[in-house]
Design a protein around this motif. Sequence first.
Motif, PDB file in Angstrom:
ATOM      1  N   LYS A   1      49.127  33.854 -25.323  1.00 37.02           N
ATOM      2  CA  LYS A   1      49.878  32.610 -25.147  1.00 37.02           C
ATOM      3  C   LYS A   1      50.028  31.839 -26.444  1.00 37.02           C
ATOM      4  O   LYS A   1      51.057  31.195 -26.667  1.00 37.02           O
ATOM      5  CB  LYS A   1      49.186  31.731 -24.097  1.00 37.02           C
ATOM      6  CG  LYS A   1      49.270  32.294 -22.681  1.00 37.02           C
ATOM      7  CD  LYS A   1      48.657  31.332 -21.687  1.00 37.02           C
ATOM      8  CE  LYS A   1      48.779  31.862 -20.257  1.00 37.02           C
ATOM      9  NZ  LYS A   1      48.172  30.922 -19.266  1.00 37.02           N
ATOM     10  N   TRP A   2      49.009  31.889 -27.315  1.00 32.75           N
ATOM     11  CA  TRP A   2      49.105  31.109 -28.544  1.00 32.75           C
ATOM     12  C   TRP A   2      50.214  31.636 -29.447  1.00 32.75           C
ATOM     13  O   TRP A   2      50.882  30.863 -30.145  1.00 32.75           O
ATOM     14  CB  TRP A   2      47.775  31.096 -29.288  1.00 32.75           C
ATOM     15  CG  TRP A   2      47.301  32.449 -29.770  1.00 32.75           C
ATOM     16  CD1 TRP A   2      46.532  33.334 -29.094  1.00 32.75           C
ATOM     17  CD2 TRP A   2      47.566  33.038 -31.046  1.00 32.75           C
ATOM     18  NE1 TRP A   2      46.282  34.450 -29.844  1.00 32.75           N
ATOM     19  CE2 TRP A   2      46.909  34.292 -31.054  1.00 32.75           C
ATOM     20  CE3 TRP A   2      48.279  32.645 -32.171  1.00 32.75           C
ATOM     21  CZ2 TRP A   2      46.948  35.150 -32.148  1.00 32.75           C
ATOM     22  CZ3 TRP A   2      48.319  33.502 -33.265  1.00 32.75           C
ATOM     23  CH2 TRP A   2      47.661  34.732 -33.248  1.00 32.75           C
TER      24      TRP A   2
ATOM     25  N   ARG B   1      53.489  30.336 -27.955  1.00 30.46           N
ATOM     26  CA  ARG B   1      53.677  28.911 -28.248  1.00 30.46           C
ATOM     27  C   ARG B   1      54.163  28.698 -29.679  1.00 30.46           C
ATOM     28  O   ARG B   1      55.032  27.854 -29.933  1.00 30.46           O
ATOM     29  CB  ARG B   1      52.365  28.156 -28.020  1.00 30.46           C
ATOM     30  CG  ARG B   1      51.959  28.070 -26.549  1.00 30.46           C
ATOM     31  CD  ARG B   1      50.594  27.432 -26.404  1.00 30.46           C
ATOM     32  NE  ARG B   1      50.200  27.358 -25.000  1.00 30.46           N
ATOM     33  CZ  ARG B   1      48.992  26.959 -24.590  1.00 30.46           C
ATOM     34  NH1 ARG B   1      48.087  26.570 -25.489  1.00 30.46           N
ATOM     35  NH2 ARG B   1      48.705  26.936 -23.303  1.00 30.46           N
TER      36      ARG B   1
ATOM     37  N   VAL C   1      57.771  29.570 -29.775  1.00 30.16           N
ATOM     38  CA  VAL C   1      58.590  28.523 -29.148  1.00 30.16           C
ATOM     39  C   VAL C   1      58.809  27.364 -30.114  1.00 30.16           C
ATOM     40  O   VAL C   1      59.925  26.839 -30.236  1.00 30.16           O
ATOM     41  CB  VAL C   1      57.917  28.044 -27.842  1.00 30.16           C
ATOM     42  CG1 VAL C   1      58.609  26.791 -27.316  1.00 30.16           C
ATOM     43  CG2 VAL C   1      57.962  29.141 -26.785  1.00 30.16           C
TER      44      VAL C   1
ATOM     45  N   ARG D   1      52.121  19.276 -35.013  1.00 25.39           N
ATOM     46  CA  ARG D   1      52.131  19.888 -33.682  1.00 25.39           C
ATOM     47  C   ARG D   1      50.725  20.212 -33.201  1.00 25.39           C
ATOM     48  O   ARG D   1      50.502  20.401 -32.003  1.00 25.39           O
ATOM     49  CB  ARG D   1      52.960  21.164 -33.689  1.00 25.39           C
ATOM     50  CG  ARG D   1      54.454  20.960 -33.769  1.00 25.39           C
ATOM     51  CD  ARG D   1      55.005  20.268 -32.563  1.00 25.39           C
ATOM     52  NE  ARG D   1      54.708  20.977 -31.329  1.00 25.39           N
ATOM     53  CZ  ARG D   1      55.026  20.556 -30.123  1.00 25.39           C
ATOM     54  NH1 ARG D   1      55.629  19.393 -29.984  1.00 25.39           N
ATOM     55  NH2 ARG D   1      54.735  21.262 -29.058  1.00 25.39           N
TER      56      ARG D   1
END
Length: 467
Positions: free
Chosen positions: A93-94, A97, A100, A152
């Motif tokens: 997932k990292w 992300r 994205v 971020r």
Amino acid sequence: MAGHTDFSRPGGISTAPQPSAPIEPRDLEVDQIIDVGQSLLIQAEMLFNSLFRTWNLYQIAIAVGLFGVAHVMRAIFGPRIRAWMASRENWPKWRIRILVVIHRRLRPIFFVALLWLTVFAMREWTWPSRSYLLTIIATFAFVWLSIVFVTRLIKSPFLRKLVRYGAWIYATLEILDLVDEAETLLDSAGFSIGSVRLSLLLLVQAIVILGILIAGARILTTSTASRIRRNEDISPSMQVLIVKMTQIAFYGIAFYAGVKAIGIDLTGLAVLSGAIGVGLGFGLQKVVSNLVSGVIILLDKSVKPGDVISLGTTFGWINSLGARYVSVVTRDGKEYLIPNEDLITGQVVNWSHSNDFVRLDIFFGTAYHDSPHDVRRIAIEAANSVDRVLKSKAPVCHVVGFGDSSVDYILRFWISDPTGGLTNIRGNVYLALWDAFAENDISIPFPQREVKVLDGNAMKPERGALD
């Protein structure tokens, strides 16, 4: 030079220098503001005039054209990159992300890349002065884009925007070489209290330094807390206590170091802080009591996260232990924030203090014509048929009395998961008893009443009785 006429000397007049009036600090501050303003106006005028030179106009046109090219590249490559990202199903997932975040910033990424390629090409084929403005624009774009990616990492949206805008302003001043003028302007807007100088510059420095130190303390506290919670040798209550003490220590050190770094002397505030402390002591008695009670709860381990407790009409399990309150979640999803003082001074039933075993009692009755021996055996078998009832601690059933219309019994059984609820397990055992009694013709009596209607003549008294 100003002077005055001297009539005391014969034969003429003479002038002597007049002593100048002392300059007020406020006048100095106004002069500093005027000087900085004039310097900024001169630099702004020079920059504005330089923009209308031929090669500077060419560079601005090149930057605008490169931005349009970056927009077209975003429209072409954006959907393709998004489709490629969608096909990466097995990626962590990292990574997704990060992709994205990069996908959302494709236009400025292409713009920065095109700017620097153009700058390098113009430096090779033309004079460096003809790419000076493009270099400034490329530096601005790169620094601003880097700040966006770095910020971020901050989870709080408000704090992220605050740090991002502050970094943009500082980077802009640094690139334009206006940091000294900005510091002078901010320092001139202030006042003095004794030996302490309070100004906008000090406020900005305090926000930056304390923000960095508190952020570092938060990172250290989070990493330390995760390590403590992974240590199974430490009890849950002691884990909470160690985490709270670590937070207090790290945040206290960060605040003290930040105040000292700013240059504020805390010794002068000793008397004032003592008076404030006395006032807070009277006004915050309950808060202090809850804080102390929280420390006592953590030390004596009377309750800990996961325990099932009853306090008054509240029944649930402890979700977390706070500095001021204990979070208790009930079976219906409600979360009660019970002050720590109530757990210390009130009567608390901890269903899982030393172990998770809980005994429950059920009362019922059967008719007199049913054999008590058969009823006891059937009741025990019915309780054993329920899943949550422990088999290691066998249920028992006893006769507790002979009622008006029934023989009264008590059925006792044990469970090991009180967090699963008590009412539902009682209901399941009652249903098992109902089915077992119906299968074995065991009747459950209930009160019966007979109503006898008498004839109306029978209600009339005899005549002789009235005489």
